[in-house]
Design a protein around this motif. Sequence first.
Motif, PDB file in Angstrom:
ATOM      1  N   PHE A 105     -54.318 -24.538  23.060  1.00  0.00           N
ATOM      2  CA  PHE A 105     -54.718 -24.159  21.703  1.00  0.00           C
ATOM      3  C   PHE A 105     -53.581 -24.364  20.703  1.00  0.00           C
ATOM      4  CE2 PHE A 105     -58.357 -21.600  23.406  1.00  0.00           C
ATOM      5  CZ  PHE A 105     -59.329 -22.163  22.597  1.00  0.00           C
ATOM      6  N   PHE A 106     -52.356 -24.002  21.109  1.00  0.00           N
ATOM      7  CA  PHE A 106     -51.208 -24.251  20.230  1.00  0.00           C
ATOM      8  C   PHE A 106     -51.085 -25.740  19.932  1.00  0.00           C
ATOM      9  CE2 PHE A 106     -49.620 -20.110  21.914  1.00  0.00           C
ATOM     10  CZ  PHE A 106     -49.386 -19.489  20.690  1.00  0.00           C
ATOM     11  N   THR A 107     -51.265 -26.559  20.969  1.00  0.00           N
ATOM     12  CA  THR A 107     -51.152 -28.012  20.815  1.00  0.00           C
ATOM     13  C   THR A 107     -52.214 -28.548  19.864  1.00  0.00           C
ATOM     14  OG1 THR A 107     -50.213 -28.277  23.035  1.00  0.00           O
ATOM     15  CG2 THR A 107     -51.253 -30.210  22.058  1.00  0.00           C
ATOM     16  N   LEU A 108     -53.462 -28.146  20.067  1.00  0.00           N
ATOM     17  CA  LEU A 108     -54.567 -28.634  19.239  1.00  0.00           C
ATOM     18  C   LEU A 108     -54.441 -28.165  17.791  1.00  0.00           C
ATOM     19  CD1 LEU A 108     -57.546 -28.137  21.735  1.00  0.00           C
ATOM     20  CD2 LEU A 108     -56.475 -30.299  21.075  1.00  0.00           C
ATOM     21  N   THR A 109     -53.994 -26.922  17.614  1.00  0.00           N
ATOM     22  CA  THR A 109     -53.793 -26.401  16.254  1.00  0.00           C
ATOM     23  C   THR A 109     -52.732 -27.205  15.522  1.00  0.00           C
ATOM     24  OG1 THR A 109     -54.410 -24.154  16.930  1.00  0.00           O
ATOM     25  CG2 THR A 109     -53.143 -24.380  14.896  1.00  0.00           C
ATOM     26  N   ASP A 110     -51.615 -27.465  16.205  1.00  0.00           N
ATOM     27  CA  ASP A 110     -50.533 -28.232  15.585  1.00  0.00           C
ATOM     28  C   ASP A 110     -50.989 -29.635  15.199  1.00  0.00           C
ATOM     29  OD1 ASP A 110     -48.859 -26.124  15.862  1.00  0.00           O
ATOM     30  OD2 ASP A 110     -47.702 -26.926  17.523  1.00  0.00           O
ATOM     31  N   ILE A 111     -51.690 -30.298  16.099  1.00  0.00           N
ATOM     32  CA  ILE A 111     -52.159 -31.662  15.812  1.00  0.00           C
ATOM     33  C   ILE A 111     -53.079 -31.661  14.600  1.00  0.00           C
ATOM     34  CG2 ILE A 111     -53.605 -33.562  16.664  1.00  0.00           C
ATOM     35  CD1 ILE A 111     -52.500 -32.936  19.472  1.00  0.00           C
ATOM     36  N   GLY A 112     -54.013 -30.692  14.572  1.00  0.00           N
ATOM     37  CA  GLY A 112     -54.968 -30.631  13.471  1.00  0.00           C
ATOM     38  C   GLY A 112     -54.337 -30.330  12.131  1.00  0.00           C
ATOM     39  N   LEU A 113     -53.366 -29.407  12.096  1.00  0.00           N
ATOM     40  CA  LEU A 113     -52.785 -28.991  10.822  1.00  0.00           C
ATOM     41  C   LEU A 113     -51.632 -29.892  10.370  1.00  0.00           C
ATOM     42  CD1 LEU A 113     -52.772 -25.084  11.145  1.00  0.00           C
ATOM     43  CD2 LEU A 113     -54.493 -26.563  10.124  1.00  0.00           C
ATOM     44  N   ILE A 114     -50.838 -30.361  11.312  1.00  0.00           N
ATOM     45  CA  ILE A 114     -49.669 -31.157  10.917  1.00  0.00           C
ATOM     46  C   ILE A 114     -50.065 -32.567  10.490  1.00  0.00           C
ATOM     47  CG2 ILE A 114     -47.507 -32.171  11.765  1.00  0.00           C
ATOM     48  CD1 ILE A 114     -47.102 -29.636  13.408  1.00  0.00           C
ATOM     49  N   PHE A 115     -51.153 -33.105  11.061  1.00  0.00           N
ATOM     50  CA  PHE A 115     -51.590 -34.444  10.655  1.00  0.00           C
ATOM     51  C   PHE A 115     -51.826 -34.546   9.150  1.00  0.00           C
ATOM     52  CE2 PHE A 115     -55.014 -37.505   9.791  1.00  0.00           C
ATOM     53  CZ  PHE A 115     -54.388 -38.673  10.203  1.00  0.00           C
ATOM     54  N   PRO A 116     -52.590 -33.635   8.513  1.00  0.00           N
ATOM     55  CA  PRO A 116     -52.743 -33.728   7.053  1.00  0.00           C
ATOM     56  C   PRO A 116     -51.460 -33.458   6.281  1.00  0.00           C
ATOM     57  CG  PRO A 116     -53.857 -31.772   7.889  1.00  0.00           C
ATOM     58  CD  PRO A 116     -53.480 -32.599   9.074  1.00  0.00           C
ATOM     59  N   TYR A 117     -50.525 -32.667   6.868  1.00  0.00           N
ATOM     60  CA  TYR A 117     -49.224 -32.515   6.224  1.00  0.00           C
ATOM     61  C   TYR A 117     -48.538 -33.876   6.145  1.00  0.00           C
ATOM     62  CZ  TYR A 117     -49.617 -27.495   7.495  1.00  0.00           C
ATOM     63  OH  TYR A 117     -50.024 -26.199   7.656  1.00  0.00           O
ATOM     64  N   ILE A 118     -48.591 -34.615   7.248  1.00  0.00           N
ATOM     65  CA  ILE A 118     -47.952 -35.934   7.306  1.00  0.00           C
ATOM     66  C   ILE A 118     -48.593 -36.898   6.318  1.00  0.00           C
ATOM     67  CG2 ILE A 118     -47.620 -37.982   8.771  1.00  0.00           C
ATOM     68  CD1 ILE A 118     -47.253 -36.048  11.139  1.00  0.00           C
ATOM     69  N   THR A 119     -49.932 -36.924   6.278  1.00  0.00           N
ATOM     70  CA  THR A 119     -50.606 -37.864   5.371  1.00  0.00           C
ATOM     71  C   THR A 119     -50.353 -37.505   3.912  1.00  0.00           C
ATOM     72  OG1 THR A 119     -52.676 -36.578   5.469  1.00  0.00           O
ATOM     73  CG2 THR A 119     -52.414 -38.376   7.061  1.00  0.00           C
ATOM     74  N   THR A 120     -50.142 -36.221   3.643  1.00  0.00           N
ATOM     75  CA  THR A 120     -49.802 -35.794   2.281  1.00  0.00           C
ATOM     76  C   THR A 120     -48.412 -36.284   1.886  1.00  0.00           C
ATOM     77  OG1 THR A 120     -51.199 -33.816   2.371  1.00  0.00           O
ATOM     78  CG2 THR A 120     -49.376 -33.784   0.810  1.00  0.00           C
ATOM     79  N   MET A 121     -47.454 -36.138   2.786  1.00  0.00           N
ATOM     80  CA  MET A 121     -46.088 -36.574   2.481  1.00  0.00           C
ATOM     81  C   MET A 121     -46.001 -38.088   2.347  1.00  0.00           C
ATOM     82  SD  MET A 121     -43.695 -33.860   4.597  1.00  0.00           S
ATOM     83  CE  MET A 121     -44.677 -33.765   6.085  1.00  0.00           C
ATOM     84  N   ILE A 122     -46.822 -38.804   3.103  1.00  0.00           N
ATOM     85  CA  ILE A 122     -46.856 -40.262   2.963  1.00  0.00           C
ATOM     86  C   ILE A 122     -47.286 -40.642   1.549  1.00  0.00           C
ATOM     87  CG2 ILE A 122     -48.071 -42.369   3.700  1.00  0.00           C
ATOM     88  CD1 ILE A 122     -48.095 -41.223   6.533  1.00  0.00           C
ATOM     89  N   ALA A 123     -48.230 -39.882   0.981  1.00  0.00           N
ATOM     90  CA  ALA A 123     -48.697 -40.166  -0.386  1.00  0.00           C
ATOM     91  C   ALA A 123     -47.542 -40.103  -1.379  1.00  0.00           C
ATOM     92  CB  ALA A 123     -49.789 -39.166  -0.776  1.00  0.00           C
ATOM     93  N   LEU A 124     -46.607 -39.183  -1.169  1.00  0.00           N
ATOM     94  CA  LEU A 124     -45.460 -39.053  -2.077  1.00  0.00           C
ATOM     95  C   LEU A 124     -44.535 -40.264  -1.989  1.00  0.00           C
ATOM     96  CD1 LEU A 124     -44.591 -35.281  -1.492  1.00  0.00           C
ATOM     97  CD2 LEU A 124     -45.670 -36.279  -3.508  1.00  0.00           C
TER      98      LEU A 124
END
Length: 401
Positions: free
Chosen positions: A343-362
Amino acid sequence: MSLEKSNKIGVGTATIIGMNAMIGAGIFGITSLLASKVGAAGILTYLFAFFAVWFIAQSIARAAYLWPEQGSFYTYTRQWGGHTMGLIAASAYLLGFLFAMTLLCRIIGEYLHNLIPSVSAEVLGTITLTVLIGLNMMGAVLSQIGQYILIACTLFPLIATTFLCFTKMSPVNLNPFMPYGIISVIEGTRVAIFGLFGFESVTALFNIVEKPEKNVPKALLYALCIVGIIYFFFISSIILAVPLTVFTSNPDATIPQALQFLFPDYTFIVHLINFAIISAMLGTVHSMIWAGSELLLSFCTITRSPRLQKLVKNGTITQKTTVLACGLIIFICFKNIHNKDLFFTLTDIGLIFPYITTMIALLFQQAEWKSGQNIKTILGLTTACIIFGISIHKLIEPMIL
């Protein structure tokens, strides 16, 4: 102009809102697993997670300032990846959010099992989840007073546990400091960061804060620092006071079980802390199921699917139906996934992926490079990618062994 300003909030209020968003029941589920997987060096793991969140949060705050529109991660990601990539980012965030709520339901079952040992944690967690979904279906949401009670139920066990454990701390418990090697310190970040999720809520305040470009990053800094310090002392006190064998012999050991080991004569206080933790978790999951339904409803409104848009418009898809959908997803995950570590693994993958795509936009914004803002973005992107990579590796590890 004075009327407009009177409707704005200051740094102090924004900081409190940020603290309420970050201080959650998740912290009570990570400490035992962190200790059992990393050992005393879990203190370093938490510090790494904190600084990773700091740089990620600064970047997301910048994105919220540049694109203050509905849709958040969809809006940010769409700037460089288009509609499809935006939907993927938004979907990942929603799934990560729901995985986190499922994990909390499983932890609630374990805490309730301490009180009712004759009933299994699985059954108690199932009953709890069913009741919370039902309450949300009936439109029962926490009042303002309920929110104050929730934050009190969260702060009391944090402060009480920290105080009690510091009376029993011993440097002997720091040896061995890093029993599983330095790699475990980095890998444990995917667990430690769970207690800090929610910081992204602060970035939604740009439209209601005075001088948002200056004050939102300030509020984010203050909220992160205050919460970070509280969490640091909480985790450190437990690691310093509780022998490692308590957690290695039972990775699912709860905070009250550890306290009962240390303070066998303090049964009343331990039960009080246990009750407060359960209350905090119940309130958190109850509120987050509703928040998840709002995310899903927002997702349905921003999609270009004519069918979904029609269903929203004619009232077929409503807050209640999205509550039911979120509840069903959580229920299915709860009944089919029993490994907390997963569950920790799946939560991290789900939440951190949009963090990464947001920072790429910058990174696609020339002005960000000229102003030097992207130095923070690159640091945030680097730490996020490290944690994301560790989580992906943990997910596929059983398949490649």
